[in-house]
Motif scaffolding. Sequence first.
Motif, PDB file in Angstrom:
ATOM      1  N   ILE A 158      11.355  32.305  -0.261  1.00 47.98           N
ATOM      2  CA  ILE A 158      12.580  32.716   0.430  1.00 47.98           C
ATOM      3  C   ILE A 158      13.640  31.631   0.302  1.00 47.98           C
ATOM      4  O   ILE A 158      13.354  30.443   0.436  1.00 47.98           O
ATOM      5  N   ASP A 159      14.860  32.057   0.031  1.00 44.39           N
ATOM      6  CA  ASP A 159      16.030  31.176   0.103  1.00 44.39           C
ATOM      7  C   ASP A 159      16.948  31.696   1.204  1.00 44.39           C
ATOM      8  O   ASP A 159      17.373  32.859   1.173  1.00 44.39           O
ATOM      9  N   GLY A 218      16.788  22.018   4.145  1.00 47.47           N
ATOM     10  CA  GLY A 218      15.408  21.566   4.117  1.00 47.47           C
ATOM     11  C   GLY A 218      14.465  22.622   3.607  1.00 47.47           C
ATOM     12  O   GLY A 218      14.872  23.632   3.016  1.00 47.47           O
ATOM     13  N   PHE A 219      13.182  22.386   3.853  1.00 51.11           N
ATOM     14  CA  PHE A 219      12.104  23.280   3.397  1.00 51.11           C
ATOM     15  C   PHE A 219      11.149  23.535   4.546  1.00 51.11           C
ATOM     16  O   PHE A 219      10.751  22.609   5.267  1.00 51.11           O
ATOM     17  N   LEU A 220      10.807  24.795   4.736  1.00 52.09           N
ATOM     18  CA  LEU A 220       9.828  25.194   5.743  1.00 52.09           C
ATOM     19  C   LEU A 220       8.667  25.902   5.063  1.00 52.09           C
ATOM     20  O   LEU A 220       8.881  26.842   4.280  1.00 52.09           O
ATOM     21  N   LYS A 221       7.472  25.459   5.343  1.00 56.74           N
ATOM     22  CA  LYS A 221       6.296  26.201   4.929  1.00 56.74           C
ATOM     23  C   LYS A 221       5.823  26.995   6.131  1.00 56.74           C
ATOM     24  O   LYS A 221       5.378  26.429   7.133  1.00 56.74           O
ATOM     25  N   LEU A 222       5.963  28.310   6.052  1.00 54.87           N
ATOM     26  CA  LEU A 222       5.467  29.193   7.097  1.00 54.87           C
ATOM     27  C   LEU A 222       4.088  29.716   6.699  1.00 54.87           C
ATOM     28  O   LEU A 222       3.632  29.502   5.579  1.00 54.87           O
ATOM     29  N   LYS A 223       3.445  30.411   7.601  1.00 54.62           N
ATOM     30  CA  LYS A 223       2.111  30.916   7.316  1.00 54.62           C
ATOM     31  C   LYS A 223       2.088  31.743   6.037  1.00 54.62           C
ATOM     32  O   LYS A 223       1.162  31.620   5.218  1.00 54.62           O
ATOM     33  N   ASN A 224       3.125  32.577   5.833  1.00 58.11           N
ATOM     34  CA  ASN A 224       3.153  33.458   4.671  1.00 58.11           C
ATOM     35  C   ASN A 224       4.432  33.332   3.858  1.00 58.11           C
ATOM     36  O   ASN A 224       4.822  34.274   3.157  1.00 58.11           O
ATOM     37  N   ALA A 225       5.101  32.187   3.934  1.00 62.99           N
ATOM     38  CA  ALA A 225       6.336  32.028   3.153  1.00 62.99           C
ATOM     39  C   ALA A 225       6.683  30.565   2.948  1.00 62.99           C
ATOM     40  O   ALA A 225       6.418  29.715   3.804  1.00 62.99           O
ATOM     41  N   ASN A 226       7.292  30.298   1.795  1.00 61.96           N
ATOM     42  CA  ASN A 226       7.936  29.023   1.511  1.00 61.96           C
ATOM     43  C   ASN A 226       9.440  29.247   1.586  1.00 61.96           C
ATOM     44  O   ASN A 226       9.977  30.091   0.864  1.00 61.96           O
ATOM     45  N   VAL A 227      10.111  28.516   2.458  1.00 62.78           N
ATOM     46  CA  VAL A 227      11.526  28.769   2.726  1.00 62.78           C
ATOM     47  C   VAL A 227      12.368  27.544   2.375  1.00 62.78           C
ATOM     48  O   VAL A 227      12.181  26.461   2.935  1.00 62.78           O
ATOM     49  N   ARG A 228      13.303  27.726   1.431  1.00 64.83           N
ATOM     50  CA  ARG A 228      14.342  26.720   1.192  1.00 64.83           C
ATOM     51  C   ARG A 228      15.578  27.180   1.954  1.00 64.83           C
ATOM     52  O   ARG A 228      15.992  28.333   1.807  1.00 64.83           O
ATOM     53  N   ASP A 257      13.298  36.459  -4.820  1.00 61.80           N
ATOM     54  CA  ASP A 257      14.486  36.646  -5.669  1.00 61.80           C
ATOM     55  C   ASP A 257      15.208  37.976  -5.444  1.00 61.80           C
ATOM     56  O   ASP A 257      16.148  38.297  -6.167  1.00 61.80           O
ATOM     57  N   GLU A 258      14.797  38.737  -4.454  1.00 57.96           N
ATOM     58  CA  GLU A 258      15.472  39.997  -4.149  1.00 57.96           C
ATOM     59  C   GLU A 258      16.375  39.803  -2.937  1.00 57.96           C
ATOM     60  O   GLU A 258      15.924  39.384  -1.871  1.00 57.96           O
ATOM     61  N   GLU A 259      17.668  40.077  -3.127  1.00 60.17           N
ATOM     62  CA  GLU A 259      18.633  39.879  -2.057  1.00 60.17           C
ATOM     63  C   GLU A 259      18.403  40.869  -0.925  1.00 60.17           C
ATOM     64  O   GLU A 259      18.213  42.073  -1.147  1.00 60.17           O
ATOM     65  N   MET A 260      18.398  40.362   0.286  1.00 62.86           N
ATOM     66  CA  MET A 260      18.256  41.204   1.458  1.00 62.86           C
ATOM     67  C   MET A 260      19.636  41.529   1.998  1.00 62.86           C
ATOM     68  O   MET A 260      20.418  40.619   2.293  1.00 62.86           O
ATOM     69  N   GLU A 261      19.941  42.786   2.130  1.00 63.43           N
ATOM     70  CA  GLU A 261      21.258  43.214   2.572  1.00 63.43           C
ATOM     71  C   GLU A 261      21.252  43.444   4.089  1.00 63.43           C
ATOM     72  O   GLU A 261      20.571  44.329   4.599  1.00 63.43           O
TER      73      GLU A 261
END
Length: 319
Positions: A158-159, A218-228, A257-261
């Motif tokens: 996720i970005d 920053g960067f967050l590692k969640l249980k089911n996601a890597n977030v920049r 890589d899929e934009e969330m609207e």
Amino acid sequence: MKNFALIGAAGYIAPRHMKAIKETGNTLVAALDPYDGIGIMDSNFPQADFFTEFERFERFVDKWHRDTHKRIDYVSICSPNYLHDAHIRFALKNGADAICEKPLVLNPWNIDQLKVIEEETGKKVYNILQLRLHPSIIALKEKIEKDLTANPDKIYDIDLTYLTSRGKWYFISWKGDQSKSGGVSTNIGVHFFDMLTWIFGEAEENILHLKTPDANAGFLKLKNANVRWFLSVNSDYIPEEIKAQGQTTFRSITVNDEEMEFSGGFTDLHTRSYEEILKGNGFGLDEVYAPINIVSTIRNLDPIGLTGKYHPFCKKVLD
């Protein structure tokens, strides 16, 4: 019909609370703000008593229920972030439930103390987490839940990018003071961190790449996601093609890589929040712990620069 009081009546977000109180068929009894230029009251509750001093407001609330044999059912809190904790305590100790804007408080230990006061008073604290009521975000949560039922160990990339332009006034006001607002990540990012942990699980790792007065990343590692993630109030970092359209805000969330609207659908979310709270379905102290813990940790981290999984926008600041 429920009776409301409102603290922070002149703030940016207060009109949405007034509208929500009105549209849910309730009444505003009293409002407080040190700034007295609030003509918006005339469009909503011109009959409400108004105070510029907390002491007189507190006296009115106490005296009102003795004189009328009624009570303030809810206190809506739109005051500066660092005052939320004290104003929530005021509400609970005066026999009212509290409805508070985000961030609920600045640190997780404040939540622990509020839980004690909830138990002592029998009253409840509700936080406005309107993204949880957004149709697109609800749909995303449902999709992710189905995916994780089939593959519980799946990790999403996720970005999160959010830029909202603020002028020089921002840094002179309480919002520019980290001790009062919590800083950029708290002031404009806490509801996004709430949304992400709500969908992808709690944080397991929290890394800060960038910290300036007007930008955090920053960067967050969640249980089911890597977030920049990248958050800023500096318009210089908005992509040129967006600025060319005359836009002063840029919001983007990509999942694999899929934009969330979700650019629309925000108009009535405060009213929806109030409807749920009045039905007893609001978001309480337990729900808000994860995002408050994230932003509190960020506030105390030292940035590591362009190392590891940093958001691409960091180069706009550090290059």
